[in-house]
Design an enzyme around this catalytic site. Structure first.
Site, PDB file in Angstrom:
ATOM      1  N   GLU A 112      -6.347  -8.927   3.789  1.00 56.12           N
ATOM      2  CA  GLU A 112      -5.539  -8.288   4.841  1.00 56.12           C
ATOM      3  C   GLU A 112      -5.625  -9.154   6.094  1.00 56.12           C
ATOM      4  O   GLU A 112      -6.728  -9.405   6.587  1.00 56.12           O
ATOM      5  CB  GLU A 112      -6.024  -6.873   5.166  1.00 56.12           C
ATOM      6  CG  GLU A 112      -5.740  -5.870   4.074  1.00 56.12           C
ATOM      7  CD  GLU A 112      -6.075  -4.430   4.470  1.00 56.12           C
ATOM      8  OE1 GLU A 112      -6.007  -4.094   5.676  1.00 56.12           O
ATOM      9  OE2 GLU A 112      -6.428  -3.656   3.562  1.00 56.12           O
ATOM     10  N   GLU A 160     -12.611  -1.813   2.474  1.00 54.13           N
ATOM     11  CA  GLU A 160     -13.250  -1.512   3.775  1.00 54.13           C
ATOM     12  C   GLU A 160     -14.270  -0.388   3.663  1.00 54.13           C
ATOM     13  O   GLU A 160     -14.257   0.563   4.469  1.00 54.13           O
ATOM     14  CB  GLU A 160     -12.187  -1.212   4.847  1.00 54.13           C
ATOM     15  CG  GLU A 160     -11.295  -2.407   5.129  1.00 54.13           C
ATOM     16  CD  GLU A 160     -10.338  -2.246   6.297  1.00 54.13           C
ATOM     17  OE1 GLU A 160     -10.231  -1.155   6.885  1.00 54.13           O
ATOM     18  OE2 GLU A 160      -9.662  -3.255   6.639  1.00 54.13           O
ATOM     19  N   GLU A 214       0.844  -1.197   0.000  1.00 57.46           N
ATOM     20  CA  GLU A 214       0.000   0.000   0.000  1.00 57.46           C
ATOM     21  C   GLU A 214       0.878   1.246   0.000  1.00 57.46           C
ATOM     22  O   GLU A 214       1.984   1.242   0.557  1.00 57.46           O
ATOM     23  CB  GLU A 214      -0.898  -0.003   1.257  1.00 57.46           C
ATOM     24  CG  GLU A 214      -1.730   1.285   1.412  1.00 57.46           C
ATOM     25  CD  GLU A 214      -2.838   1.208   2.455  1.00 57.46           C
ATOM     26  OE1 GLU A 214      -2.990   0.153   3.106  1.00 57.46           O
ATOM     27  OE2 GLU A 214      -3.553   2.218   2.607  1.00 57.46           O
TER      28      GLU A 214
HETATM   29  O1  AHR Z   1      -3.095  -2.456   6.274  1.00 58.87           O
HETATM   30  C1  AHR Z   1      -3.348  -1.241   6.927  1.00 58.87           C
HETATM   31  C2  AHR Z   1      -4.770  -0.756   6.797  1.00 58.87           C
HETATM   32  O2  AHR Z   1      -5.611  -1.587   7.521  1.00 58.87           O
HETATM   33  C3  AHR Z   1      -5.350  -0.765   5.412  1.00 58.87           C
HETATM   34  O3  AHR Z   1      -5.071   0.397   4.713  1.00 58.87           O
HETATM   35  C4  AHR Z   1      -6.812  -0.848   5.678  1.00 58.87           C
HETATM   36  O4  AHR Z   1      -7.506  -1.479   4.631  1.00 58.87           O
HETATM   37  C5  AHR Z   1      -6.922  -1.551   7.001  1.00 58.87           C
HETATM   38  O5  AHR Z   1      -7.750  -0.872   7.853  1.00 58.87           O
HETATM   39  O1  AHR Z   2      -5.608   3.260  11.963  1.00 57.95           O
HETATM   40  C1  AHR Z   2      -6.762   3.575  11.170  1.00 57.95           C
HETATM   41  C2  AHR Z   2      -7.739   2.468  11.116  1.00 57.95           C
HETATM   42  O2  AHR Z   2      -7.994   1.959  12.422  1.00 57.95           O
HETATM   43  C3  AHR Z   2      -7.339   1.258  10.376  1.00 57.95           C
HETATM   44  O3  AHR Z   2      -7.341   1.393   9.011  1.00 57.95           O
HETATM   45  C4  AHR Z   2      -8.334   0.302  10.884  1.00 57.95           C
HETATM   46  O4  AHR Z   2      -8.104  -1.044  10.532  1.00 57.95           O
HETATM   47  C5  AHR Z   2      -8.206   0.564  12.341  1.00 57.95           C
HETATM   48  O5  AHR Z   2      -9.335   0.173  13.060  1.00 57.95           O
END
Ligand code: AHR
Ligand code: AHR
Length: 513
Positions: free
Chosen positions: A290, A177, A28
């Protein structure tokens, strides 16, 4: 009384072929995953390829993990990403505000660089579409740019950028998500399902050969039920995400993956239900795109989510991978989040790379746990504590007799050559060793004149790590590695002593019939 543990192996009890794509990765635009991770053109230590800017040490380490697919470019990042900014001459690419992690995106790495990275790695690209700020028109343009061989605008733009052949990106997912309050463009499940249905339809009109992945939640959420019901006719995979956390407690850490096992039971039923309701006769499987051990409090996303893993985390990751092998009939793709620096087994510094504790179980699984997943019968005492995260694990396990929270946690495979069985065995217990009989049969024995090979990941202390002084930038002792040991021909006595908090792959040559 605690049941004394035993393992029973019958190589005729097949679950399904282990899909090699369960050992996939994820890159990412987040923290130092792309910039300073795989892409580091200004590296002062000669570690980057002068032509591509790729970090040679990172690519070499990833090659040890046999990564078949990389997911890109997010993650939360994708939901405000304009892919068109990341193509063409680098000095003309715009810098943009980045809304997922509140940074700036330079766009020096984009679609063509990612495709080159996948080519060099011998991996397949998997693109997640922007369903936040992005339109269907943007999505179709991206697909055309990547896959079209027609005489049309975006296909010609790719050619003008120096890439005459289409990339043939097979995997496309419909948003990331989208259910989450942190997501740019968060939606209600019904709204998402309606929109994603139309996107899938249009994407398939442009390229009928693609595989489409719906955006699920955890697999056990109402979002999954609602979206599967609507989207089953137009998708090939349903994506789910789970991160597990220790909250400072080893048992909580290593029992976390039970949630993923339960999630896959439930997702399989939701897929079946959607298929029954729609009268479908097609394959839909889980794309667990993920997963990992991640504590967002100790490694916040906004600060790059750089986790520093210890032995306990490596044991948890081994249990995660056992779940994927045991659920080989349900999960066909899984992507560890993420591949470099961000919540990752690999950490870079300008001068080198650190293979964290979690690198080693992943390496063993990706290289050795391929073949046909076996239904191994395991007798073991289970975790009796009441604290689990999520808390439903301990609640459900009370009625289910600790099915998914056994201290001795096992998956097994039969190799393609049919003459070797490998068992991935985790002793999750923080302090107890177990001597465990391993019985083969019926109609199967271990070859007496062969070595039983053992690949072990273990260290004295649960807090042991592959030390690095993050403040001073000094590398120290690497305590958690793979140690190979052989049980010599004739010495195999039918049982093995699994040390407290250890992970090992045992390899047996067998005779059948
Ligand atoms: O992998 C880190 C983050 O976790 C991703 O961007 C998101 O899809 C998830 O919440
Ligand atoms: O840190 C931001 C968000 O918090 C992440 O993307 C998610 O997976 C977590 O709950």
């Amino acid at each position: 009384m605690m049941a004394s543990p035993s393992i029973h192996v019958d190589p005729a009890r097949h679950i399904s072929k282990v899909d090699p794509r369960i050992y996939s990765g994820f890159t990412e635009h987040m923290g130092r995953c792309i910039y300073g991770g795989i892409y580091d053109p200004d590296n002062q230590h000669g570690l980057s390829d002068p032509k591509t800017g790729f970090r040679k040490d990172v690519l070499a380490a990833l090659k040890e993990l046999n990564v078949p697919i990389f997911r890109y470019p997010g993650g939360n990042f994708v939901s405000s990403y304009r892919w068109q900014d990341g193509i063409g001459p680098k000095d003309a690419r715009p810098r943009r505000p980045e809304l997922a992690w509140l940074t700036e995106e330079s766009n020096q790495f984009g679609t063509d660089e990612f495709m080159e990275f996948c080519r060099v790695m011998g991996a397949e690209p998997y693109i997640c579409l922007n369903m936040g700020t992005g339109t269907l028109e943007d999505a179709l343009a991206w697909l055309e740019y990547c896959n079209s061989s027609a005489n049309t605008y975006y296909a010609n733009l790719r050619r003008a950028n120096g890439h005459s052949e289409p990339y043939n990106v097979k995997y496309w997912s419909l948003g990331n998500e989208v259910w989450g309050p942190w997501q740019v463009g968060q939606m209600e499940s019904q709204d998402y399902a309606k929109k994603a249905y139309q996107w899938a339809k249009a994407m398939r009109l442009l390229d009928p050969s693609i595989k489409v992945v719906s955006c699920g939640e955890t697999g056990y959420a109402d979002w999954d039920r609602v979206t599967l019901k609507k989207l089953a006719p137009v998708i090939d995979y349903h994506s789910i995400h789970i991160y597990t956390v220790s909250e400072g407690d080893h048992s909580v850490n290593v029992m976390g993956p039970a949630a993923a096992e339960k999630a896959m039971d439930i997702t399989k039923s939701l897929i079946d239900l959607a298929k029954i309701e729609a009268g479908l006769d097609k394959e839909i499987t889980v794309c667990f795109d993920e997963w990992n051990v991640w504590d967002p409090v100790r490694a916040p996303g906004e600060k790059g989510a750089e986790e520093h893993y210890d032995l306990s985390d490596a044991i948890a990751v081994a249990s995660w991978l056992n779940v994927f092998v045991r659920k080989a009939d349900v999960v066909k793709i899984a992507c560890i989040a993420q591949s470099v620096n961000v919540i990752s087994p690999l950490i870079t510094t300008p001068a080198g790379i650190i293979k964290q504790t979690t690198f080693y179980p992943l390496k063993l699984f990706a290289n050795l746990m391929q073949g046909t997943s076996l239904d191994i019968h395991v007798v073991s005492p289970s975790y009796e504590g009441t604290k689990t995260v999520p808390d439903f694990i301990s609640k459900l396990e009370k009625q289910d007799q600790g099915r998914y929270t056994k201290w001795i946690d096992v998956s097994g495979i039969l190799t393609e050559s049919q003459d070797t069985v490998r068992l991935a065995v985790v002793n999750r217990h923080p302090s107890e060793s177990f001597e465990v009989p391993i019985a083969f049969g019926p109609a199967c024995t271990v070859l007496e004149d062969a070595v039983v090979k053992v690949y072990e990941v273990w260290s004295e202390n649960l807090k042991d790590s592959n030390y690095y002084d993050w403040e001073k930038g000094v590398k120290g002792e690497e305590k958690v590695l793979i140690v190979e040991k052989d049980v010599k021909p004739g010495d195999w006595n039918g049982s093995y002593m699994f040390k407290a908090h250890s992970f090992q792959v045992l390899e047996f040559e067998i005779r059948r019939g």
